[in-house]
Every structure is written in structure tokens, then in C-alpha cells.
Write a protein that holds these residues in place. Structure first.
Motif, PDB file in Angstrom:
ATOM      1  N   ARG A   2      52.451   4.779   5.803  1.00 20.66           N
ATOM      2  CA  ARG A   2      51.066   4.408   6.087  1.00 20.66           C
ATOM      3  C   ARG A   2      50.997   3.953   7.544  1.00 20.66           C
ATOM      4  NH1 ARG A   2      46.582   2.937   3.084  1.00 20.66           N
ATOM      5  NH2 ARG A   2      45.285   1.261   3.923  1.00 20.66           N
ATOM      6  N   VAL A   3      50.150   4.605   8.353  1.00 21.45           N
ATOM      7  CA  VAL A   3      50.168   4.404   9.794  1.00 21.45           C
ATOM      8  C   VAL A   3      48.759   4.060  10.296  1.00 21.45           C
ATOM      9  CG1 VAL A   3      50.792   5.388  12.029  1.00 21.45           C
ATOM     10  CG2 VAL A   3      51.994   6.150   9.970  1.00 21.45           C
ATOM     11  N   LEU A   4      48.612   2.904  10.930  1.00 18.65           N
ATOM     12  CA  LEU A   4      47.359   2.581  11.610  1.00 18.65           C
ATOM     13  C   LEU A   4      47.368   3.246  12.975  1.00 18.65           C
ATOM     14  CD1 LEU A   4      44.707   0.824  11.645  1.00 18.65           C
ATOM     15  CD2 LEU A   4      46.038  -0.809  12.987  1.00 18.65           C
ATOM     16  N   VAL A   5      46.311   3.994  13.281  1.00 17.13           N
ATOM     17  CA  VAL A   5      46.221   4.705  14.555  1.00 17.13           C
ATOM     18  C   VAL A   5      44.977   4.218  15.292  1.00 17.13           C
ATOM     19  CG1 VAL A   5      46.104   6.946  15.710  1.00 17.13           C
ATOM     20  CG2 VAL A   5      47.327   6.734  13.529  1.00 17.13           C
ATOM     21  N   GLU A  22      50.179  15.975   7.045  1.00 17.82           N
ATOM     22  CA  GLU A  22      51.014  17.131   6.703  1.00 17.82           C
ATOM     23  C   GLU A  22      52.429  16.707   6.301  1.00 17.82           C
ATOM     24  OE1 GLU A  22      50.785  19.392  10.269  1.00 17.82           O
ATOM     25  OE2 GLU A  22      48.750  20.128   9.867  1.00 17.82           O
ATOM     26  N   ALA A  23      52.894  15.581   6.871  1.00 16.12           N
ATOM     27  CA  ALA A  23      54.231  15.092   6.556  1.00 16.12           C
ATOM     28  C   ALA A  23      54.243  14.202   5.307  1.00 16.12           C
ATOM     29  CB  ALA A  23      54.788  14.315   7.744  1.00 16.12           C
ATOM     30  N   GLY A  24      53.097  14.092   4.637  1.00 17.07           N
ATOM     31  CA  GLY A  24      53.018  13.309   3.411  1.00 17.07           C
ATOM     32  C   GLY A  24      52.647  11.853   3.608  1.00 17.07           C
ATOM     33  N   GLY A  25      52.261  11.483   4.844  1.00 18.61           N
ATOM     34  CA  GLY A  25      51.865  10.107   5.115  1.00 18.61           C
ATOM     35  C   GLY A  25      50.358   9.917   5.002  1.00 18.61           C
ATOM     36  N   ARG A  26      49.922   8.729   5.345  1.00 19.65           N
ATOM     37  CA  ARG A  26      48.503   8.393   5.273  1.00 19.65           C
ATOM     38  C   ARG A  26      48.115   7.633   6.542  1.00 19.65           C
ATOM     39  NH1 ARG A  26      44.108   9.938   2.055  1.00 19.65           N
ATOM     40  NH2 ARG A  26      42.634   8.224   1.824  1.00 19.65           N
ATOM     41  N   ALA A  27      47.170   8.169   7.297  1.00 22.23           N
ATOM     42  CA  ALA A  27      46.709   7.519   8.522  1.00 22.23           C
ATOM     43  C   ALA A  27      45.503   6.645   8.234  1.00 22.23           C
ATOM     44  CB  ALA A  27      46.363   8.564   9.570  1.00 22.23           C
ATOM     45  N   VAL A  28      45.453   5.502   8.910  1.00 26.38           N
ATOM     46  CA  VAL A  28      44.299   4.609   8.883  1.00 26.38           C
ATOM     47  C   VAL A  28      43.787   4.560  10.317  1.00 26.38           C
ATOM     48  CG1 VAL A  28      43.461   2.294   8.371  1.00 26.38           C
ATOM     49  CG2 VAL A  28      45.374   3.250   7.057  1.00 26.38           C
ATOM     50  N   VAL A  29      42.600   5.115  10.548  1.00 29.09           N
ATOM     51  CA  VAL A  29      42.075   5.265  11.904  1.00 29.09           C
ATOM     52  C   VAL A  29      41.112   4.130  12.220  1.00 29.09           C
ATOM     53  CG1 VAL A  29      40.750   6.746  13.464  1.00 29.09           C
ATOM     54  CG2 VAL A  29      42.339   7.767  11.822  1.00 29.09           C
ATOM     55  N   LEU A  30      41.412   3.405  13.293  1.00 27.12           N
ATOM     56  CA  LEU A  30      40.511   2.354  13.765  1.00 27.12           C
ATOM     57  C   LEU A  30      39.498   2.975  14.709  1.00 27.12           C
ATOM     58  CD1 LEU A  30      39.792  -0.672  14.070  1.00 27.12           C
ATOM     59  CD2 LEU A  30      41.393  -0.735  15.996  1.00 27.12           C
ATOM     60  N   SER A  31      38.206   2.734  14.450  1.00 30.05           N
ATOM     61  CA  SER A  31      37.174   3.380  15.254  1.00 30.05           C
ATOM     62  C   SER A  31      35.941   2.493  15.371  1.00 30.05           C
ATOM     63  CB  SER A  31      36.784   4.722  14.626  1.00 30.05           C
ATOM     64  OG  SER A  31      35.724   5.324  15.344  1.00 30.05           O
ATOM     65  N   ARG A  32      35.301   2.566  16.550  1.00 28.76           N
ATOM     66  CA  ARG A  32      34.022   1.886  16.743  1.00 28.76           C
ATOM     67  C   ARG A  32      32.888   2.667  16.077  1.00 28.76           C
ATOM     68  NH1 ARG A  32      36.495   0.467  21.973  1.00 28.76           N
ATOM     69  NH2 ARG A  32      36.097   2.580  22.660  1.00 28.76           N
ATOM     70  N   ASP A  67      53.122   0.674   7.507  1.00 28.62           N
ATOM     71  CA  ASP A  67      54.526   0.865   7.869  1.00 28.62           C
ATOM     72  C   ASP A  67      54.709   1.009   9.376  1.00 28.62           C
ATOM     73  OD1 ASP A  67      55.671   1.196   5.089  1.00 28.62           O
ATOM     74  OD2 ASP A  67      54.175   2.803   5.085  1.00 28.62           O
ATOM     75  N   ALA A  68      53.651   1.440  10.053  1.00 29.21           N
ATOM     76  CA  ALA A  68      53.745   1.695  11.488  1.00 29.21           C
ATOM     77  C   ALA A  68      52.363   1.586  12.113  1.00 29.21           C
ATOM     78  CB  ALA A  68      54.333   3.077  11.751  1.00 29.21           C
ATOM     79  N   VAL A  69      52.353   1.393  13.448  1.00 29.96           N
ATOM     80  CA  VAL A  69      51.123   1.399  14.236  1.00 29.96           C
ATOM     81  C   VAL A  69      51.332   2.319  15.422  1.00 29.96           C
ATOM     82  CG1 VAL A  69      49.524   0.035  15.648  1.00 29.96           C
ATOM     83  CG2 VAL A  69      50.489  -0.954  13.553  1.00 29.96           C
ATOM     84  N   VAL A  70      50.336   3.153  15.704  1.00 30.83           N
ATOM     85  CA  VAL A  70      50.332   3.964  16.919  1.00 30.83           C
ATOM     86  C   VAL A  70      49.131   3.533  17.729  1.00 30.83           C
ATOM     87  CG1 VAL A  70      50.233   6.283  17.906  1.00 30.83           C
ATOM     88  CG2 VAL A  70      51.409   5.908  15.727  1.00 30.83           C
ATOM     89  N   ASN A  71      49.369   3.069  18.953  1.00 35.20           N
ATOM     90  CA  ASN A  71      48.294   2.519  19.779  1.00 35.20           C
ATOM     91  C   ASN A  71      48.019   3.445  20.961  1.00 35.20           C
ATOM     92  OD1 ASN A  71      46.396   0.724  20.850  1.00 35.20           O
ATOM     93  ND2 ASN A  71      47.952  -0.374  22.019  1.00 35.20           N
TER      94      ASN A  71
END
Length: 327
Positions: A2-5, A22-32, A67-71
Motif C-alpha cells: 500500500r503506497v501513498l503517492v 499492475e504489480a498487485g499493490g494499491r496506491a493512495v493518491v493525495l490530491s487537492r 507500506d511506503a510513501v512516494v513524494n
């Protein structure tokens, strides 16, 4: 996973979100613009959180349990002519957002194990023909200072035991977006010419280096950084074959005109740098100067580039069904 982007609706972020799914994960997108993005999320298989990363808020709670954050947040460097206010936005959108992300990670009850932090090759400043890798020192111009502060803000997670990988991203090649969105109309209308590189009043010869990368490889390196436990510290997200501006301009001219005129004219000189600066202001220096950056760490970590060569990368951008996939 689970990745916050943050920046998940941008040029790179949108594609990374798809790659995570596609890799079987789940993204959580932060957006205005969460409501608008949720309509896309229904088909895209990702979650959306409303929030502005430049300010603290309830959105920071979304980090808990990821599990991870991409900033990847940052006001566009080429979005508008630089003024004192625009330069402030460029800096604050990066440094403040990163500080708030680090605060959210520190406050999380269940902390993410990795932060993949955005940065740029502007970190190195203008260095002429010198080959640069991740051990090279920072420059001293405005963008170098911004990148240094940007990266430093993310270092607050290091004492928490969070693995941190810093992506120093080059000029991203993508269809209809980024640098190519600005360059393509000019190269379609007239003969190909170098852009900048002479340093003054003389016609531009395009001697400056361009550290480019195809968007597929940016996403590939980012995803590798998420999943490879050895991905720590700065990683140059650039192709292994940087090009001088003149060679880049010639290759772009050829690929744009290949279907119509394979004998396409390319002039060995272009408008002098002072005209570029009159037109664009201070941001022109980003174009007229450059860096020769190499992806040493990405290669050490075993990343295999899909598009290591410029001609193939441009073919893949403009004619994806025809363009050969390298690497």
C-alpha cells in the motif's frame, strides 16, 4: 504493498500509480482535486485522499498503515516565467511538502518502511563536460539550492529507521507532456536547431549536456526503489547516454519528420542565449546550461533500461507501436 503517492496525478505519478496496481499493490493518491480524481480512480484501481501537502492537515493521517510513501510534489519549473513569487512557489511546494510528509511519517502509528523522495539533476548545478554521479557535490545556483533543501527535508525520516531513496530525475521524455510538449511545435514548424549552449551573444551551438530519461524508465526506477531494500540514498533517474543539446535537437527533428521528409534540414546553430533569456527570463538558464549525469546507482542495483539510447526513446515516445524497445 500500500503506497501513498503525492503528486500522483502528474506526468510521472499517474504512470507510477498504474505500475503499482499492475504489480498487485494499491496506491493512495493525495490530491487537492480529490473529487475530480475519484472519477478516474473508479477505473484506475486506486484510492484518493483530499489534501494539500504544502500545509499540514487531516491528510497526514493517510500515511498511517501505508507500506511506503512516494513524494513527487513540486510546482512546475517551466510552468511560468520566474519572479520572486514564482521562485518561492517552486521552493516551498517542494521543501514544505516534504517536511509535512516527514512529519506524517513520524506521527504514524504504523510507519511506512520506505520513503521514495523526488529530486532533480538540477542538484548538481551547471558543470560543463564533467561526468557526474551520485557522489558529485551540489551546485550553487537557485535550483541546486532548492534540490539540496528538498532532499534535506526528507532526511528527517532517517532516525526513524525508514529507508530513504532520493530520485534525482532528469529531463523526462513523454508524449505530449513535459519538455517535449514545449519543444515539439517548434521543431514541427521550422528546421531543427540547437537551443542554447553558447553562453552569450553568439549563435547557439547546443554544446550543453541534456540528461534525459524516457518516462517508462523513470517509473521503472521509482518502482525498483520501492521494492529493492538496497535502494538507499541518492539515485540518478537518467538514461545511461546523456546527449548534447545539438544531438538531442537533431534526433528530435529526425523522428518528428521521418514519416514525411527523411532528408529533414537541421541547422547547426540557433538563437543566441540572450534571446532565450529575453523570451523566458531566468528559467532560460536551465535550458542553456546543463549537466552530464550518469545513473551509476541504478545500474549497480541491477536496473535494466528499456530505452537507453536517445533515438529509440524518441521513437517510442512518438511512435510507440513502431519504436523499438531497447535494453
Amino acid at each position: 504493498m500500500r503506497v501513498l503517492v503525492t503528486g500522483g496525478s502528474g506526468l510521472i505519478g499517474r504512470r507510477l500509480v498504474r505500475r503499482i496496481a499492475e504489480a498487485g499493490g494499491r496506491a493512495v493518491v493525495l490530491s487537492r482535486r480529490a473529487e475530480e480524481l475519484r472519477r478516474e480512480a473508479e477505473a484506475g484501481g486506486f484510492e484518493v485522499v483530499q489534501g494539500d501537502p504544502t500545509a499540514p492537515g487531516a491528510w497526514q493521517g493517510a500515511v498511517d498503515g501505508c507500506d511506503a510513501v512516494v513524494n513527487l510534489v513540486g510546482h512546475g519549473v517551466f510552468a511560468e516565467r520566474w519572479s520572486a513569487e514564482v521562485k518561492r512557489k517552486i521552493r516551498d511546494s517542494r521543501v514544505r511538502s516534504t517536511a509535512h510528509v516527514a512529519e506524517a511519517i513520524a506521527a504514524a502509528g504504523s510507519r511506512p518502511g520506505v520513503l521514495v523522495q523526488g529530486s532533480a539533476v538540477g542538484y548538481y548545478g551547471a558543470t560543463g563536460d564533467e561526468e557526474l554521479d551520485e557522489s558529485s557535490p551540489p551546485g550553487s545556483d537557485f535550483l541546486a539550492d532548492v534540490c539540496r533543501e528538498w532532499e534535506a527535508a526528507s532526511a528527517a525520516v532517517d532516525p526513524l529507521g525508514v529507508r530513504r531513496a532520493v530520485m534525482r530525475i532528469g529531463i523526462v521524455l513523454a508524449p505530449g507532456e513535459g519538455a517535449l510538449k514545449a519543444m515539439t511545435p517548434m521543431f514541427k514548424l521550422g528546421p531543427g536547431v540547437p537551443v542554447g549552449g553558447d553562453g552569450g551573444l553568439a549563435p547557439a551551438r547546443g554544446r550543453q549536456w541534456m540528461s534525459w530519461i524516457h518516462v517508462d524508465d523513470v517509473v521503472g526506477i521509482l518502482h525498483m526503489a520501492l521494492t529493492n531494500p538496497d535502494a538507499v540514498g541518492p539515485i540518478n533517474a537518467v538514461a545511461p547516454n546523456p546527449a548534447r543539446n545539438a544531438d538531442f535537437s537533431r534526433a528530435l527533428s529526425r523522428v518528428l519528420w521521418k514519416p514525411y521528409a527523411p532528408w529533414r534540414v537541421f541547422l547547426p546553430f540557433g538563437p543566441p542565449d540572450f534571446l532565450l533569456r529575453l523570451t523566458l527570463g531566468e528559467v532560460a538558464d536551465v535550458i542553456a546550461k546543463g549537466q552530464r549525469v550518469l545513473p551509476r546507482r541504478a545500474l549497480e542495483l541491477g536496473y535494466r533500461f528499456r530505452h537507453p539510447d536517445l533515438a529509440g526513446a524518441l521513437e517510442a515516445v512518438f511512435r510507440p507501436r513502431e519504436g523499438a524497445v531497447a535494453g
